[in-house]
Design a protein around this motif. Structure first.
Motif, PDB file in Angstrom:
ATOM      1  N   GLU A  54       0.830  -1.218   0.000  1.00 21.50           N
ATOM      2  CA  GLU A  54       0.000   0.000   0.000  1.00 21.50           C
ATOM      3  C   GLU A  54       0.862   1.264   0.000  1.00 21.50           C
ATOM      4  O   GLU A  54       0.559   2.249  -0.679  1.00 21.50           O
ATOM      5  CB  GLU A  54      -0.919  -0.013   1.222  1.00 21.50           C
ATOM      6  CG  GLU A  54      -1.879   1.165   1.266  1.00 21.50           C
ATOM      7  CD  GLU A  54      -2.812   1.079   2.456  1.00 21.50           C
ATOM      8  OE1 GLU A  54      -3.567   2.051   2.668  1.00 21.50           O
ATOM      9  OE2 GLU A  54      -2.795   0.053   3.181  1.00 21.50           O
ATOM     10  N   SER A  55       1.954   1.233   0.736  1.00 17.85           N
ATOM     11  CA  SER A  55       2.829   2.403   0.780  1.00 17.85           C
ATOM     12  C   SER A  55       3.480   2.656  -0.575  1.00 17.85           C
ATOM     13  O   SER A  55       3.653   3.793  -0.998  1.00 17.85           O
ATOM     14  CB  SER A  55       3.912   2.214   1.845  1.00 17.85           C
ATOM     15  OG  SER A  55       4.675   1.037   1.567  1.00 17.85           O
ATOM     16  N   ALA A  56       3.846   1.578  -1.278  1.00 17.15           N
ATOM     17  CA  ALA A  56       4.454   1.729  -2.597  1.00 17.15           C
ATOM     18  C   ALA A  56       3.442   2.247  -3.606  1.00 17.15           C
ATOM     19  O   ALA A  56       3.767   3.065  -4.470  1.00 17.15           O
ATOM     20  CB  ALA A  56       5.047   0.400  -3.069  1.00 17.15           C
ATOM     21  N   ALA A  57       2.190   1.757  -3.503  1.00 16.26           N
ATOM     22  CA  ALA A  57       1.162   2.222  -4.435  1.00 16.26           C
ATOM     23  C   ALA A  57       0.810   3.679  -4.204  1.00 16.26           C
ATOM     24  O   ALA A  57       0.398   4.377  -5.128  1.00 16.26           O
ATOM     25  CB  ALA A  57      -0.091   1.344  -4.293  1.00 16.26           C
ATOM     26  N   ALA A  58       0.982   4.143  -2.973  1.00 18.19           N
ATOM     27  CA  ALA A  58       0.650   5.535  -2.657  1.00 18.19           C
ATOM     28  C   ALA A  58       1.747   6.498  -3.068  1.00 18.19           C
ATOM     29  O   ALA A  58       1.513   7.711  -3.149  1.00 18.19           O
ATOM     30  CB  ALA A  58       0.373   5.679  -1.161  1.00 18.19           C
ATOM     31  N   ASP A  59       2.957   5.977  -3.326  1.00 22.12           N
ATOM     32  CA  ASP A  59       4.061   6.843  -3.716  1.00 22.12           C
ATOM     33  C   ASP A  59       3.966   7.107  -5.219  1.00 22.12           C
ATOM     34  O   ASP A  59       4.210   6.207  -6.033  1.00 22.12           O
ATOM     35  CB  ASP A  59       5.393   6.160  -3.383  1.00 22.12           C
ATOM     36  CG  ASP A  59       6.588   7.075  -3.608  1.00 22.12           C
ATOM     37  OD1 ASP A  59       6.351   8.259  -3.986  1.00 22.12           O
ATOM     38  OD2 ASP A  59       7.726   6.623  -3.419  1.00 22.12           O
ATOM     39  N   LEU A  60       3.572   8.330  -5.592  1.00 24.45           N
ATOM     40  CA  LEU A  60       3.391   8.679  -7.001  1.00 24.45           C
ATOM     41  C   LEU A  60       4.555   9.500  -7.547  1.00 24.45           C
ATOM     42  O   LEU A  60       4.445  10.058  -8.643  1.00 24.45           O
ATOM     43  CB  LEU A  60       2.082   9.459  -7.189  1.00 24.45           C
ATOM     44  CG  LEU A  60       0.803   8.728  -6.755  1.00 24.45           C
ATOM     45  CD1 LEU A  60      -0.413   9.609  -7.005  1.00 24.45           C
ATOM     46  CD2 LEU A  60       0.660   7.394  -7.498  1.00 24.45           C
ATOM     47  N   SER A  61       5.635   9.577  -6.808  1.00 28.59           N
ATOM     48  CA  SER A  61       6.792  10.304  -7.310  1.00 28.59           C
ATOM     49  C   SER A  61       7.476   9.501  -8.402  1.00 28.59           C
ATOM     50  O   SER A  61       7.223   8.299  -8.586  1.00 28.59           O
ATOM     51  CB  SER A  61       7.771  10.596  -6.173  1.00 28.59           C
ATOM     52  OG  SER A  61       8.288   9.376  -5.657  1.00 28.59           O
ATOM     53  N   ALA A  62       8.356  10.158  -9.126  1.00 29.46           N
ATOM     54  CA  ALA A  62       9.082   9.471 -10.196  1.00 29.46           C
ATOM     55  C   ALA A  62       9.930   8.336  -9.639  1.00 29.46           C
ATOM     56  O   ALA A  62      10.042   7.262 -10.247  1.00 29.46           O
ATOM     57  CB  ALA A  62       9.957  10.464 -10.957  1.00 29.46           C
ATOM     58  N   GLN A  63      10.508   8.531  -8.448  1.00 25.27           N
ATOM     59  CA  GLN A  63      11.334   7.496  -7.846  1.00 25.27           C
ATOM     60  C   GLN A  63      10.495   6.287  -7.451  1.00 25.27           C
ATOM     61  O   GLN A  63      10.883   5.139  -7.689  1.00 25.27           O
ATOM     62  CB  GLN A  63      12.057   8.065  -6.632  1.00 25.27           C
ATOM     63  CG  GLN A  63      13.014   7.077  -5.972  1.00 25.27           C
ATOM     64  CD  GLN A  63      13.750   7.688  -4.792  1.00 25.27           C
ATOM     65  OE1 GLN A  63      13.501   8.852  -4.462  1.00 25.27           O
ATOM     66  NE2 GLN A  63      14.636   6.914  -4.179  1.00 25.27           N
ATOM     67  N   GLY A  64       9.316   6.522  -6.867  1.00 27.53           N
ATOM     68  CA  GLY A  64       8.462   5.413  -6.474  1.00 27.53           C
ATOM     69  C   GLY A  64       7.942   4.653  -7.672  1.00 27.53           C
ATOM     70  O   GLY A  64       7.890   3.401  -7.658  1.00 27.53           O
ATOM     71  N   LEU A  65       7.550   5.365  -8.730  1.00 31.84           N
ATOM     72  CA  LEU A  65       7.072   4.688  -9.937  1.00 31.84           C
ATOM     73  C   LEU A  65       8.205   3.914 -10.597  1.00 31.84           C
ATOM     74  O   LEU A  65       7.984   2.805 -11.147  1.00 31.84           O
ATOM     75  CB  LEU A  65       6.485   5.718 -10.909  1.00 31.84           C
ATOM     76  CG  LEU A  65       5.218   6.440 -10.441  1.00 31.84           C
ATOM     77  CD1 LEU A  65       4.795   7.482 -11.462  1.00 31.84           C
ATOM     78  CD2 LEU A  65       4.090   5.462 -10.190  1.00 31.84           C
ATOM     79  N   ALA A  66       9.439   4.447 -10.548  1.00 30.01           N
ATOM     80  CA  ALA A  66      10.588   3.751 -11.146  1.00 30.01           C
ATOM     81  C   ALA A  66      10.855   2.436 -10.425  1.00 30.01           C
ATOM     82  O   ALA A  66      11.201   1.416 -11.073  1.00 30.01           O
ATOM     83  CB  ALA A  66      11.822   4.644 -11.102  1.00 30.01           C
ATOM     84  N   GLN A  67      10.690   2.406  -9.098  1.00 34.38           N
ATOM     85  CA  GLN A  67      10.878   1.159  -8.358  1.00 34.38           C
ATOM     86  C   GLN A  67       9.861   0.103  -8.785  1.00 34.38           C
ATOM     87  O   GLN A  67      10.197  -1.073  -8.975  1.00 34.38           O
ATOM     88  CB  GLN A  67      10.782   1.435  -6.856  1.00 34.38           C
ATOM     89  CG  GLN A  67      11.939   2.254  -6.318  1.00 34.38           C
ATOM     90  CD  GLN A  67      11.776   2.558  -4.833  1.00 34.38           C
ATOM     91  OE1 GLN A  67      10.756   2.219  -4.226  1.00 34.38           O
ATOM     92  NE2 GLN A  67      12.808   3.191  -4.268  1.00 34.38           N
ATOM     93  N   ARG A  68       8.623   0.524  -8.929  1.00 36.24           N
ATOM     94  CA  ARG A  68       7.595  -0.447  -9.350  1.00 36.24           C
ATOM     95  C   ARG A  68       7.862  -0.936 -10.773  1.00 36.24           C
ATOM     96  O   ARG A  68       7.674  -2.131 -11.078  1.00 36.24           O
ATOM     97  CB  ARG A  68       6.213   0.218  -9.268  1.00 36.24           C
ATOM     98  CG  ARG A  68       5.790   0.544  -7.853  1.00 36.24           C
ATOM     99  CD  ARG A  68       4.504   1.331  -7.833  1.00 36.24           C
ATOM    100  NE  ARG A  68       3.378   0.558  -8.390  1.00 36.24           N
ATOM    101  CZ  ARG A  68       2.152   1.048  -8.532  1.00 36.24           C
ATOM    102  NH1 ARG A  68       1.911   2.323  -8.157  1.00 36.24           N
ATOM    103  NH2 ARG A  68       1.194   0.302  -9.034  1.00 36.24           N
ATOM    104  N   ILE A  69       8.303  -0.045 -11.652  1.00 31.42           N
ATOM    105  CA  ILE A  69       8.596  -0.454 -13.029  1.00 31.42           C
ATOM    106  C   ILE A  69       9.796  -1.399 -13.061  1.00 31.42           C
ATOM    107  O   ILE A  69       9.810  -2.405 -13.805  1.00 31.42           O
ATOM    108  CB  ILE A  69       8.851   0.798 -13.899  1.00 31.42           C
ATOM    109  CG1 ILE A  69       7.561   1.622 -14.029  1.00 31.42           C
ATOM    110  CG2 ILE A  69       9.359   0.402 -15.281  1.00 31.42           C
ATOM    111  CD1 ILE A  69       7.768   2.959 -14.704  1.00 31.42           C
ATOM    112  N   ASN A  70      10.823  -1.117 -12.273  1.00 33.81           N
ATOM    113  CA  ASN A  70      12.001  -1.997 -12.227  1.00 33.81           C
ATOM    114  C   ASN A  70      11.624  -3.366 -11.692  1.00 33.81           C
ATOM    115  O   ASN A  70      12.186  -4.393 -12.131  1.00 33.81           O
ATOM    116  CB  ASN A  70      13.102  -1.367 -11.375  1.00 33.81           C
ATOM    117  CG  ASN A  70      13.680  -0.117 -12.032  1.00 33.81           C
ATOM    118  OD1 ASN A  70      13.674   0.002 -13.253  1.00 33.81           O
ATOM    119  ND2 ASN A  70      14.217   0.800 -11.215  1.00 33.81           N
TER     120      ASN A  70
END
Length: 381
Positions: free
Chosen positions: A118-134
């Motif tokens: 849930e914390s990762a899904a709530a992070d909409l910054s470029a860094q958070g989205l990059a982690q999910r994409i990686n």
């Protein structure tokens, strides 16, 4: 037309021209004072033209010295406004791209059965989205279509990171502009404080200084030889009194001109002189009586009315003078009758009988006009 009547006509024309000229000068000065008193009541209609010019000169010097900071302040305000508009546009584009990326990442995660914290899904910054994409890129067994989508998302997240960095730079630039704006605004505020202090020495309500200065310059520019501007610095009571006298003389001339043109009995030089003086006297007497009556009503009603000279409308004062000048004989007789009535009532029956007896013994019945010759046109013919 006889030579004498022609001479009387010339004298009347010269007198009318002189009275009109003086009336116009005094009226314009008094009207200026009345207007200033309406704009700034604390001045009472009185300002010093010399001081006004000196203050105006000093104000122009201060404004010239502070022209640089004033221009810079306007420039900074424009830069901040432009920067804010660009920032808002960039933020809107970044938010749109972020929302599209979040939706695409969620679709791929759903198909790949990837559970996101849930914390990762709530992070909409470029860094958070990059982690999910990686995380998705490192997951084995992704279909080719999803692998291609992940590659596109990696490129998009790099663009989003650049946009966020650009927004941070814009924020720092705006902060620097705001700091400079505060410094320049302090310099401009100090200059304005000095300007307001100078203006307040002439017009206590300094926010009306510009309007009063404009009125004064207009009066001085249209004043022949600066006479109106000079008279405008006199006391309102004196100008109102002079205005009443001149309007009384004008009313007398308004009476004499029709008499000169239409009356069978010719107008004489003596009649012109006496009528002018009598008209001015009647106008002044009626003016004083009218103001005394207003003051008396104000005291009797316990409501204090503004009876100062600066509060008197010059049009009303002029009307009083003209009417009194035209009807000088009637007004003088009316004042005499009112005064006789007051003193008769105060003296009681005995005084009334004595007054009647004195009037009978004086033989004023049909021998002469009533009122002590106030309506005797023959006396000055």
């Amino acid at each position: 037309m006889t030579l004498y009547k022609f001479g009387v006509g010339v004298v009347l024309a010269v007198a009318m021209t002189g009275v009109l000229t003086m009336s116009a000068l005094v009226f314009s000065s008094r009207d200026f004072q009345f207007g200033v008193a309406q704009i700034s009541p604390s001045t009472n209609g009185l300002i010093s033209f010399a001081q006004l010019e000196e203050v105006d000169r000093q104000v122009r010097e201060i404004e010239a010295d502070s022209a640089g900071p004033r221009g810079e302040q306007l420039q900074i305000e424009q830069q901040i406004a432009t920067l804010d508009a660009e920032t808002q546009s960039a933020e809107a584009n970044a938010n749109d791209a972020r929302a599209a990326m979040v939706g695409a990442i969620a679709d791929i995660e759903t198909r790949a059965n990837v559970e996101t914290a849930e914390s990762a899904a709530a992070d909409l910054s470029a860094q958070g989205l990059a982690q999910r994409i990686n995380t998705l890129a490192a997951r084995p067994g992704l279909p080719p279509a999803d692998q291609q989508g992940v590659a596109q998302l990696q490129a998009q997240v790099q663009q989003l990171a650049a946009q966020e960095e650009n927004l941070d730079d814009r924020g720092a630039e705006r902060a620097a502009l705001v700091a400079r704006q505060r410094l320049v605004a302090g310099q401009v505020a100090e200059a304005n404080r000095r300007v307001f202090a100078l203006q307040q020495t002439v017009v206590p309500d300094y926010e009306h200084f510009t309007r009063v200065r404009g009125e004064a310059h207009a009066l001085a520019a249209m004043s022949p030889l600066g006479i109106s501007a000079f008279l405008a610095q006199g006391h309102p009571a004196l100008l109102s009194t002079v205005l009443v006298l001149l309007m009384g003389a004008l009313g007398s001339l308004l009476y004499l001109f029709p008499a000169y043109l239409n009356r069978p009995q010719p107008v004489t030089m003596a009649e012109i002189v006496v009528r002018l003086i009598f008209g001015m006297c009647a106008a002044l007497a009626f003016y004083v009586l009218a103001n005394a009556a207003i003051a008396g009503f104000s005291i009797a009603s316990s409501v204090q009315q503004a009876t100062t000279s600066s509060a008197l409308n010059p049009f009303t004062v002029s009307l009083v003078g003209i009417v009194a000048g035209v009807l000088s004989e009637d007004i003088a007789k009316w004042i005499q009758d009112r005064g006789r009535g007051i003193f008769t009532q105060g003296g009681g029956p005995a005084a009334g009988a004595a007054g009647a007896s004195a009037a009978a013994s004086s033989g004023t019945g049909d021998d002469g006009p009533p009122g002590g010759g106030l309506v005797n046109n023959q006396a000055i013919s």
